[in-house]
Design a protein around this motif. Structure first.
Motif, mmCIF file in Angstrom:
data_model
loop_
_atom_site.group_PDB
_atom_site.id
_atom_site.type_symbol
_atom_site.label_atom_id
_atom_site.label_comp_id
_atom_site.label_asym_id
_atom_site.label_seq_id
_atom_site.Cartn_x
_atom_site.Cartn_y
_atom_site.Cartn_z
ATOM 1 N N PHE A 93 -13.060 -4.615 9.212
ATOM 2 C CA PHE A 93 -12.748 -4.594 7.786
ATOM 3 C C PHE A 93 -11.982 -3.308 7.481
ATOM 4 C CE2 PHE A 93 -16.597 -7.274 7.876
ATOM 5 C CZ PHE A 93 -16.127 -8.381 7.195
ATOM 6 N N GLY A 94 -10.957 -3.430 6.646
ATOM 7 C CA GLY A 94 -10.146 -2.252 6.345
ATOM 8 C C GLY A 94 -9.991 -2.047 4.854
ATOM 9 N N VAL A 95 -9.659 -0.838 4.469
ATOM 10 C CA VAL A 95 -9.361 -0.528 3.069
ATOM 11 C C VAL A 95 -8.123 0.359 3.028
ATOM 12 C CG1 VAL A 95 -10.216 0.364 0.871
ATOM 13 C CG2 VAL A 95 -11.844 -0.474 2.575
ATOM 14 N N SER A 96 -7.161 -0.011 2.151
ATOM 15 C CA SER A 96 -6.052 0.893 1.862
ATOM 16 C C SER A 96 -5.860 0.958 0.354
ATOM 17 C CB SER A 96 -4.772 0.432 2.568
ATOM 18 O OG SER A 96 -4.305 -0.767 2.010
ATOM 19 N N GLY A 97 -5.112 1.954 -0.085
ATOM 20 C CA GLY A 97 -4.963 2.200 -1.517
ATOM 21 C C GLY A 97 -5.591 3.536 -1.864
ATOM 22 N N ARG A 98 -5.864 3.769 -3.176
ATOM 23 C CA ARG A 98 -6.324 5.091 -3.593
ATOM 24 C C ARG A 98 -7.827 5.279 -3.438
ATOM 25 N NH1 ARG A 98 -2.050 5.202 -7.615
ATOM 26 N NH2 ARG A 98 -0.582 6.819 -6.970
ATOM 27 N N VAL A 99 -8.299 5.130 -2.193
ATOM 28 C CA VAL A 99 -9.692 5.462 -1.898
ATOM 29 C C VAL A 99 -9.690 6.808 -1.181
ATOM 30 C CG1 VAL A 99 -10.558 3.097 -1.792
ATOM 31 C CG2 VAL A 99 -9.535 4.122 0.247
ATOM 32 N N LEU A 102 2.765 10.422 4.767
ATOM 33 C CA LEU A 102 3.969 11.205 4.493
ATOM 34 C C LEU A 102 3.917 11.882 3.128
ATOM 35 C CD1 LEU A 102 6.686 8.649 5.671
ATOM 36 C CD2 LEU A 102 5.777 10.603 6.946
ATOM 37 N N ASP A 103 4.446 13.092 3.070
ATOM 38 C CA ASP A 103 4.807 13.709 1.797
ATOM 39 C C ASP A 103 6.144 14.408 2.029
ATOM 40 O OD1 ASP A 103 4.238 16.045 3.172
ATOM 41 O OD2 ASP A 103 2.277 16.316 2.243
ATOM 42 N N GLU A 104 6.663 15.052 0.999
ATOM 43 C CA GLU A 104 8.000 15.631 1.128
ATOM 44 C C GLU A 104 8.056 16.638 2.277
ATOM 45 O OE1 GLU A 104 6.637 14.829 -1.702
ATOM 46 O OE2 GLU A 104 8.151 14.088 -3.111
ATOM 47 N N ALA A 105 7.018 17.482 2.380
ATOM 48 C CA ALA A 105 7.031 18.527 3.409
ATOM 49 C C ALA A 105 7.003 17.925 4.809
ATOM 50 C CB ALA A 105 5.845 19.468 3.204
ATOM 51 N N ALA A 119 -0.766 5.298 4.595
ATOM 52 C CA ALA A 119 0.348 5.150 3.667
ATOM 53 C C ALA A 119 0.597 6.463 2.929
ATOM 54 C CB ALA A 119 0.029 4.049 2.661
ATOM 55 N N PRO A 120 1.886 6.758 2.585
ATOM 56 C CA PRO A 120 3.084 6.008 2.957
ATOM 57 C C PRO A 120 3.513 6.284 4.400
ATOM 58 C CG PRO A 120 3.626 7.802 1.433
ATOM 59 C CD PRO A 120 2.157 7.847 1.642
ATOM 60 N N SER A 145 0.830 -1.208 0.000
ATOM 61 C CA SER A 145 0.000 0.000 0.000
ATOM 62 C C SER A 145 0.863 1.256 0.000
ATOM 63 C CB SER A 145 -0.944 -0.004 1.208
ATOM 64 O OG SER A 145 -1.718 -1.186 1.180
ATOM 65 N N CYS A 146 1.949 1.235 0.745
ATOM 66 C CA CYS A 146 2.859 2.388 0.758
ATOM 67 C C CYS A 146 3.542 2.529 -0.598
ATOM 68 C CB CYS A 146 3.891 2.239 1.871
ATOM 69 S SG CYS A 146 3.151 2.383 3.509
ATOM 70 N N TRP A 147 3.930 1.402 -1.178
ATOM 71 C CA TRP A 147 4.537 1.440 -2.512
ATOM 72 C C TRP A 147 3.587 2.107 -3.515
ATOM 73 C CZ3 TRP A 147 2.469 -1.263 -6.709
ATOM 74 C CH2 TRP A 147 3.210 -1.145 -7.894
ATOM 75 N N MET A 148 2.302 1.723 -3.454
ATOM 76 C CA MET A 148 1.318 2.301 -4.386
ATOM 77 C C MET A 148 1.184 3.799 -4.199
ATOM 78 S SD MET A 148 -2.153 0.178 -5.037
ATOM 79 C CE MET A 148 -2.366 -0.475 -3.421
ATOM 80 N N LEU A 149 1.315 4.248 -2.959
ATOM 81 C CA LEU A 149 1.063 5.652 -2.661
ATOM 82 C C LEU A 149 2.354 6.469 -2.555
ATOM 83 C CD1 LEU A 149 -2.002 5.225 -0.323
ATOM 84 C CD2 LEU A 149 -1.953 6.022 -2.676
ATOM 85 N N GLY A 150 3.428 5.965 -3.157
ATOM 86 C CA GLY A 150 4.598 6.830 -3.320
ATOM 87 C C GLY A 150 5.757 6.613 -2.361
ATOM 88 N N ALA A 151 5.892 5.396 -1.797
ATOM 89 C CA ALA A 151 7.000 5.135 -0.867
ATOM 90 C C ALA A 151 8.361 5.393 -1.505
ATOM 91 C CB ALA A 151 6.931 3.699 -0.353
ATOM 92 N N GLU A 152 8.464 5.062 -2.794
ATOM 93 C CA GLU A 152 9.756 5.200 -3.459
ATOM 94 C C GLU A 152 10.146 6.680 -3.562
ATOM 95 O OE1 GLU A 152 11.706 2.822 -3.726
ATOM 96 O OE2 GLU A 152 13.239 3.979 -4.775
#
Ligand SMILES: Cc1cc2nc3c(=O)[nH]c(=O)nc-3n(C[C@H](O)[C@H](O)[C@H](O)COP(=O)(O)O)c2cc1C
Ligand code: SF4
Ligand code: FES
Lengths: 166, 440
Positions: free
Chosen positions: B240-246, A150-153, A137-138, A93-100
């Motif tokens: 129940f949980g949700v993560s990702g672009r929601v 997290l974001d850069e700021a 996440a991240p 989930s963190c990877w999807m939302l910009g961990a890198e």
């Protein structure tokens, strides 16, 4: 830091006392091996080969047995680390939302890559698996502290604060 | 709607104290058990309630307890609080927010199977949960809710917190027992099952945190009440949980059997602006992908099984249309490769191979037969071929991605006959969301 040739390092009184207290929770003291290594790490930041002998003796294990256990776990550091370890989550989930992107930002700001320590010995950067904070996440941990969304700021603000304190 | 698991949890997530917990009826379930019920009756109540394990496999908890030999002797209760499956963040809330609920559940479980010692096996990174559990355990000891002759009964119990040091395989119950004994965390052969030969060879019940947190309510309110909470044949409520672009990632306590759509659209607010739902892993990293067409399925063990996936931990990971399915699978398989304990061949050798093939495909070095090889590897790592369920779990997102998102794998394959006939260079066609992100 290569201390392979050095002699075994004895435990301090307080380390030994903490380890004995942990061992008292089990019918067999060797069950406290991971907790014992974590106690040593709390006092010395990482567990060198030379620390193993004294811990092993206290728990009734051989140093080789303890070494096999120590190397199995991700949170036992077998190489020197800085005062604070930054664990950034690289799981799904963190990877999807910009961990890198966050990782690159930390690297650039501190001038260290993965597994490296800043010149002033303050921070070490390591990846970690899912921190159970996927809804934020991240995410990352610095020492015992969890940070999410997290974001850069926010990373800049957190690193400034963490550098100033403790 | 009754939400027994989270009704005490405060909006600011400060821990519920012992006094607050008792005011809300806390430790009444334990009192009822130890003063008015024989251990076998407590087991029977949990069985009747049809509580199924929340750690991922859904094994009926009362049945598990009833498999422990009744004869006196050293027995253990072990709580699995390792929670390291990517995408999973439910047990953390229960431990940080209401630690006494877990402690009461452990005490009832111990009474029911005749154990006088219990361990909470907590992942090392959960440092806040560790502090709060230690504090709550001390409160309980000071109030004589732990120790000797609890609530005046012939019942003694100590609970110890064991903090681990980060290794996913420790969550597998027999690897957990080895780890707790201070050994390397390789899984054990089953049978014997922990219920007959577990910690130090003694009868042991291993249960997930959330499972145990249900127990005080079942004892206090009864099996019928508990079954009535649900919207399907699986009893109770579930986190129940949700993560990702929601819009609003998070965690909610809902009746078992709630449709997936209510979770993703109502609770989590649907997809973020500009993103479309392509699929989801319904129960953590080791479950099969499902598609938008599955949104009306009921979230319970059997419904998701019938659809070819699993309820798992009940925490969903949402795949949007700007995230490449091949890359998400690579992220997952890298995790499983790193965390494999290396004990058996299909897992130790198969997983790195899967990663290598996926990396090759993404680097433009893929060949059409690679997809068949991935399918074969997924089968090889599947149920019955390995020592524990890590590898079969790793196979689930892979095999389902190959089934549902095949064209996403194929788009990276360079040697399309049509292209090479025309002598054109292969350019990977962009996904909808990728095109938008690139501003095209
Ligand atoms: C690789 C692997 C990791 C697991 N991790 C966990 C975990 O972190 N927490 C958990 O409760 N169960 C985990 N399980 C499931 C446990 O083996 C076991 O089924 C569960 O603890 C039983 O508790 P329950 O009956 O209350 O669900 C894992 C299983 C496997 C194969
Ligand atoms: S399947 Fe993987 S994790 Fe499980 S025993 Fe085999 S090698 Fe170890
Ligand atoms: S994936 Fe990063 S916290 Fe779960």
């Amino acid at each position: 830091m290569d201390d392979k040739n050095n002699k075994p390092i004895p435990l301090t009184e307080s380390e030994a006392a903490e380890i004995r207290a942990a061992a008292s929770h089990y019918p067999d003291p060797s069950a406290a091996s991971i907790e014992a290594l974590k106690i040593v790490q709390k006092h010395r930041r990482w567990v060198s080969d030379n620390n193993l002998q004294a811990v092993a003796e206290l728990l009734g294990l051989s140093a080789a047995e303890l070494d096999g256990i120590a190397t199995f776990y991700n949170l036992i550091y077998r190489k020197p680390v800085g005062e604070k370890v930054i664990h950034y989550c690289d799981s799904v989930s963190c990877w999807m939302l910009g961990a890198e992107r966050i990782r690159e930002h930390i690297s650039k700001r501190l001038g260290i890559g993965l597994g490296e320590t800043t010149a002033d010995g303050r921070f070490t950067l390591l990846p970690i698996v899912c921190l159970g904070a996927c809804d934020r996440a991240p995410a990352m941990m610095i020492g015992d502290e969890l940070y999410g969304d997290l974001d850069e700021a926010s990373v800049d603000a957190i690193l400034t604060r963490e550098d100033r304190h403790g | 709607m009754d939400k027994p698991l989270t009704r005490n949890i405060k909006p600011d997530l400060a821990p519920v104290t012992l006094a607050e917990y008792r005011r809300s009826g806390g430790y009444e379930g334990l009192k009822k058990a130890v003063t008015a019920m024989a251990p076998a009756e407590a087991v029977a109540t949990v069985k009747e309630a049809n509580l199924r394990g929340r750690g991922g496999a859904g094994f009926p908890t009362g049945v598990k307890w009833s498999l422990v030999p009744q004869a006196a002797g050293q027995k253990y209760v072990v709580v699995n609080a390792d929670e390291m499956e990517p995408g999973t963040f439910k047990d953390r809330l229960l431990m940080e927010g209401d630690p006494h609920q877990l402690i009461e559940g452990i005490a009832i479980a111990a009474y029911a199977i005749g154990a006088d010692t219990a361990y909470i096996f907590l992942r090392g990174e959960y440092t806040l949960a560790a502090r709060r559990l230690e504090q709550a355990l001390q409160e309980a000891r000071d109030a004589s809710l732990l120790g000797r002759n609890i609530l005046g009964a012939e019942f003694h119990l100590d609970i110890h917190l064991h903090t681990s040091a980060g290794r996913y395989i420790c969550g597998e119950e027999t690897a957990l027992l080895n780890s707790l004994e201070g050994k390397r965390a390789n899984p054990r052969t089953k049978p014997p099952y922990p219920q007959t030969s577990g910690l130090w060879g003694r009868p042991t019940v291993v249960n997930n945190v959330e499972t145990v947190c249900n127990v005080p309510h079942i004892l206090r309110e009864g099996a019928d009440w508990y079954r009535g909470l649900s919207r399907s044949q699986d009893a109770g409520t579930k986190l129940f949980g949700v993560s990702g672009r929601v819009k609003k990632p998070g965690l909610w306590e809902l009746p078992m059997g709630t449709p997936i759509r209510e979770l993703i659209e109502d609770c989590a607010g649907g997809m973020q602006e500009g993103y479309t739902l392509r699929g989801f892993l319904p129960g953590g990293a080791s479950t099969d992908f499902l598609l938008p067409e599955h949104l009306d399925l009921a979230m319970d063990f059997d419904s998701l099984q019938r659809a070819g996936s699993r309820l798992g931990t009940g925490t969903m990971i949402v795949l949007d249309d700007a995230t490449c399915p091949v890359r998400i699978v690579l992220n997952l398989e890298r995790f499983f490769t790193q965390e494999s304990c290396g004990w058996c061949t299909p897992c130790r050798d198969g997983l790195p191979w899967v990663v290598e093939i996926l990396e090759g495909i993404l680097a433009g070095r893929g060949r059409p037969e690679d997809l068949d090889r991935l399918e074969k590897l997924a089968w090889l790592m599947g149920p019955g071929h390995t020592f524990c369920a890590l590898a079969p779990g790793a196979a689930e997102p892979l095999q389902s991605a190959l089934k549902y998102f095949r064209e996403d794998f194929e788009r990276y394959l360079p040697v399309s006959p049509a292209l090479s006939l025309r002598g054109e260079e292969h350019r990977v066609p962009l996904l909808e969301g990728e095109r938008r992100a690139a501003g095209g």
